[in-house]
Enzyme design. Structure first.
Site, mmCIF file in Angstrom:
data_model
loop_
_atom_site.group_PDB
_atom_site.id
_atom_site.type_symbol
_atom_site.label_atom_id
_atom_site.label_comp_id
_atom_site.label_asym_id
_atom_site.label_seq_id
_atom_site.Cartn_x
_atom_site.Cartn_y
_atom_site.Cartn_z
ATOM 1 N N ASP A 87 -11.013 24.418 -10.392
ATOM 2 C CA ASP A 87 -12.386 24.924 -10.487
ATOM 3 C C ASP A 87 -13.207 24.286 -11.598
ATOM 4 O O ASP A 87 -14.297 24.767 -11.909
ATOM 5 C CB ASP A 87 -12.366 26.445 -10.678
ATOM 6 C CG ASP A 87 -11.726 26.860 -11.991
ATOM 7 O OD1 ASP A 87 -10.957 26.072 -12.563
ATOM 8 O OD2 ASP A 87 -11.996 27.990 -12.448
ATOM 9 N N GLU A 88 -12.722 23.217 -12.202
ATOM 10 C CA GLU A 88 -13.459 22.597 -13.305
ATOM 11 C C GLU A 88 -13.410 21.080 -13.182
ATOM 12 O O GLU A 88 -12.359 20.512 -12.886
ATOM 13 C CB GLU A 88 -12.867 23.033 -14.642
ATOM 14 C CG GLU A 88 -13.637 22.507 -15.847
ATOM 15 C CD GLU A 88 -13.030 22.957 -17.164
ATOM 16 O OE1 GLU A 88 -13.731 23.616 -17.944
ATOM 17 O OE2 GLU A 88 -11.840 22.631 -17.401
ATOM 18 N N HIS A 100 25.650 -36.891 0.154
ATOM 19 C CA HIS A 100 24.551 -37.845 0.295
ATOM 20 C C HIS A 100 24.577 -38.883 -0.823
ATOM 21 O O HIS A 100 24.382 -40.087 -0.582
ATOM 22 C CB HIS A 100 23.219 -37.098 0.306
ATOM 23 C CG HIS A 100 22.031 -38.006 0.368
ATOM 24 N ND1 HIS A 100 21.529 -38.498 1.564
ATOM 25 C CD2 HIS A 100 21.255 -38.541 -0.617
ATOM 26 C CE1 HIS A 100 20.503 -39.284 1.321
ATOM 27 N NE2 HIS A 100 20.309 -39.317 -0.012
ATOM 28 N N CYS A 129 18.185 -42.491 -4.154
ATOM 29 C CA CYS A 129 17.167 -43.070 -3.269
ATOM 30 C C CYS A 129 15.851 -42.304 -3.250
ATOM 31 O O CYS A 129 14.866 -42.762 -2.682
ATOM 32 C CB CYS A 129 17.704 -43.185 -1.850
ATOM 33 S SG CYS A 129 18.010 -41.579 -1.057
ATOM 34 N N ASP A 173 -18.213 24.045 -13.903
ATOM 35 C CA ASP A 173 -17.212 25.120 -13.901
ATOM 36 C C ASP A 173 -17.603 26.143 -12.840
ATOM 37 O O ASP A 173 -18.678 26.747 -12.916
ATOM 38 C CB ASP A 173 -17.152 25.766 -15.286
ATOM 39 C CG ASP A 173 -15.957 26.695 -15.448
ATOM 40 O OD1 ASP A 173 -15.129 26.742 -14.524
ATOM 41 O OD2 ASP A 173 -15.862 27.376 -16.482
ATOM 42 N N CYS A 194 17.090 -36.954 -3.914
ATOM 43 C CA CYS A 194 18.336 -37.642 -4.281
ATOM 44 C C CYS A 194 18.091 -38.494 -5.521
ATOM 45 O O CYS A 194 17.090 -39.226 -5.576
ATOM 46 C CB CYS A 194 18.800 -38.523 -3.122
ATOM 47 S SG CYS A 194 20.157 -39.646 -3.552
ATOM 48 N N CYS A 243 24.882 -42.984 -0.611
ATOM 49 C CA CYS A 243 23.906 -43.893 -1.213
ATOM 50 C C CYS A 243 24.594 -44.938 -2.081
ATOM 51 O O CYS A 243 24.252 -46.126 -2.061
ATOM 52 C CB CYS A 243 22.890 -43.115 -2.045
ATOM 53 S SG CYS A 243 21.650 -42.257 -1.059
#
Length: 596
Positions: free
Chosen positions: A180-181, A536, A522, A89, A519, A540
């Site tokens: 201050d502490e 796709h 395939c 302090d 897929c 196939c």
């Protein structure tokens, strides 16, 4: 009846009755009226406690005794005597900074503040009864020769940062309770510090009064003392600087002496310290050898109980005027009395108060908090001459909001969810009004807007104090840790992809096609877009049918599976990466985080 509180360092042995009389004679009628109402409420509570004790039955007292015995056993099991806790302090901090920078103030009673209110006073002024929290005009009645200096809070903050850096060398988690502490846990430092330390010391003398610390001319000359003479650049008088060395040993007492020495060498200011097994006791001890001293309380239960036995209850943090009156209604004057009469607590107080008082009586720290230890709110308030002029109040309000926004920025706070307006009326009654907007209050404009909305509802009232507070705070570190938005997530992924594409040292085993799914026909990785995947799959199916292969079950790709797709082998992945239609690539970890 106004009472003077002399429970502050440097105020022992004062004539309390004389000081109280001066305070009463110079107190306004409005404050006297407010004080009487406050005292009336206290007396009602005191009477209630006395009546409760008189009417308590034997069974109630026995039940109360058992309850406190069980609570004491529980609390005692948590007693920790292994820590080296220190409360530092600073001595009359604001006043000390002003006296350091203005030598003329060192030999006169002085205080920091204004005619409305004092922030602190030096030890000479305290001999007259002048203390923090007292109106300056009343202080002048107690001490006509008092010099009042306006506060310079940016300067006090700057100096505080200087000595707090020293504290952090001994405890990286130092708790700065105010400018201050500080609370410092020296346990780890003491355990690791096994060697003595030597520091170079400087002190000032000669005709120049500007610099601190001062050399004591009556001190026995040391062998290694060296003197350097020069002209002071401030006052242009002859100045002497005395150099020597100071050695510090090991252990917590020596460590605290070392800290206090370094603070004085760096800032020219002195501080006092308390050393104990917990911070509650350390804070009490820090006040016992002020100024510029330290007090050590042994880490032993018997020593602690003996220390507390005759300690006035007002010396304990958290026990103020109201709490003191309630305890005195039970004939409790000292902390030792708190222990002797602990069985009465359940008859008069709530469970939280019972535990708090028993912890104090046993010399144990307050209940550990499981909540966020950071500050819960931040506020600025100002006292001024009572006024109902709304234009004047608006000026004060704008300045308070500006100061609050500045403090928020400097404290690493983003904003708060709740705005609170605090008003103290000319009658000294305190009002608070709160507002929680839908969005976080961050900017100066927001603070002004919402607090003004509250202030406008109080038009016509005569006000002497105005304050604005932000609570339910949000800190900058919390903002950094918060969950990322989708936009932030994908921006980060894009950056990762760019970095990966620009790298020549990418391991083939660590990459796969970005944003693809196999897929179902395939097994080839296909861009994870519905139109591309459907196209796709159709190809196939047609290809298999044209090759006279087995009949296939068509898998709908519109209903995405909740399971992760089967990962192709490493070999297949490498082949896929060499195809000309390969898409952008990211790390495997990033892919699964996104797909999961």
């Amino acid at each position: 009846m106004l009472t003077f509180n002399d429970n502050k360092a440097g105020m022992n042995g004062l004539d309390k009755e004389k000081i109280t009389k001066v305070i009463e004679e110079n107190t306004s009628a409005s404050y006297s009226s407010f004080s009487k109402k406050q005292q009336s409420r206290i007396e009602e509570k005191v009477l209630e406690i006395k009546n409760r004790l008189q009417t308590a039955t034997r069974e109630e007292r026995q039940k109360s005794e058992i309850l406190m015995e069980n609570l004491e056993m529980k609390l005692e099991s948590s007693r920790d005597l292994s820590r080296d806790c220190v409360c530092i302090d600073m001595d009359a901090y604001f006043a000390a900074v002003e006296m350091r920078d203005n030598p003329a103030l060192r030999t006169v009673p002085m205080a920091v503040g204004s005619s409305a209110m004092l922030s602190t006073s030096n030890y000479l002024a305290r001999r007259f009864g002048v203390r923090a929290g007292m109106p300056g005009f009343i202080s002048n009645k107690l001490c006509p020769s008092l010099t009042i200096v306006p506060g310079n809070y940016p300067k006090y903050t700057k100096v505080s940062r200087q000595f707090s850096q020293i504290f952090m060398e001994y405890d990286s988690d130092v708790g700065m309770m105010s400018l201050d502490e500080a609370f410092i846990d020296l346990t780890d430092y003491v355990a690791s510090n096994t060697e003595k330390k030597t520091f170079k010391r400087h002190r000032f003398g000669g005709d120049c009064p500007c610099w601190l610390p001062r050399f004591d001319e009556n001190e026995n000359t040391l062998e290694d003392l060296k003197i350097e003479e020069s002209i002071c650049p401030k006052c242009e008088k002859s100045r002497k600087i005395y150099y020597d060395h100071v050695e510090f040993g090991t252990g917590r007492e020596e460590a605290v002496r070392e800290i206090r020495f370094r603070v004085e060498q760096l800032t020219g200011l002195t501080c006092s310290a308390g050393i104990a097994s917990n911070f509650m006791l350390a804070k009490i001890c820090s006040d016992l050898n002020k100024p510029n001293g330290q007090y050590v309380l042994e880490n032993d239960k018997n020593a602690i109980m003996e220390f507390l036995k005759d300690l006035p209850i007002r010396k304990v943090g958290g026990i103020g005027r109201v709490c003191e009156a309630q305890l005195k209604a039970m004939d409790i004057q000292t902390v030792g009395d708190m222990n002797l009469k602990k069985n009465l607590y359940p008859l008069c107080f709530t469970p939280l108060s019972q535990e708090s008082f028993l912890r104090t009586a046993l010399g144990l720290p307050g209940r550990p908090s499981e909540s966020d230890p950071r500050r819960k709110s931040i506020s600025v308030e100002r006292t001024f001459s009572p006024t109902s002029d709304f234009n004047i109040l608006l000026e004060e309000h704008q300045e308070i909001c500006r100061m609050l926004e500045e403090d928020v920025r400097k404290s690493g706070i983003v904003g708060g969810k709740t705005v609170t307006l605090k008003l103290k009326l000319s009658s000294f009654d305190v009002l608070t009004r709160s507002l929680t907007p839908s969005d976080v209050v961050k900017s100066l404009e927001d603070i002004q807007k919402f607090s003004l909305e509250l202030l406008e509802k109080e038009k016509g009232k005569e006000i002497r104090l105005l304050g604005v507070r932000l609570s339910q705070l949000i800190f900058e570190e919390d903002e950094k840790k918060r969950s990322k938005t989708i936009t932030e997530f994908w921006n980060e992924k894009k950056l990762q992809i760019q970095n990966l594409q620009g790298s020549e040292n990418v391991d083939d085993d660590d990459v796969i096609m970005m944003d693809t799914r196999p897929c179902p026909i395939c097994g080839t990785d296909v861009e994870n877009r519905l139109d591309v995947m459907n196209c796709h799959v159709d190809e196939c199916i047609l290809k298999v049918q044209n090759d006279d292969g087995p009949e296939l079950i068509c898998v709908s790709v519109e209903n995405k599976s909740t399971q992760k797709p089967e990962r192709p082998s490493t070999k297949k992945r490498k082949l896929q990466e060499k195809r000309p239609k390969a898409k952008k690539m990211v790390t495997i970890d990033s892919f699964w985080k996104k797909s999961g």
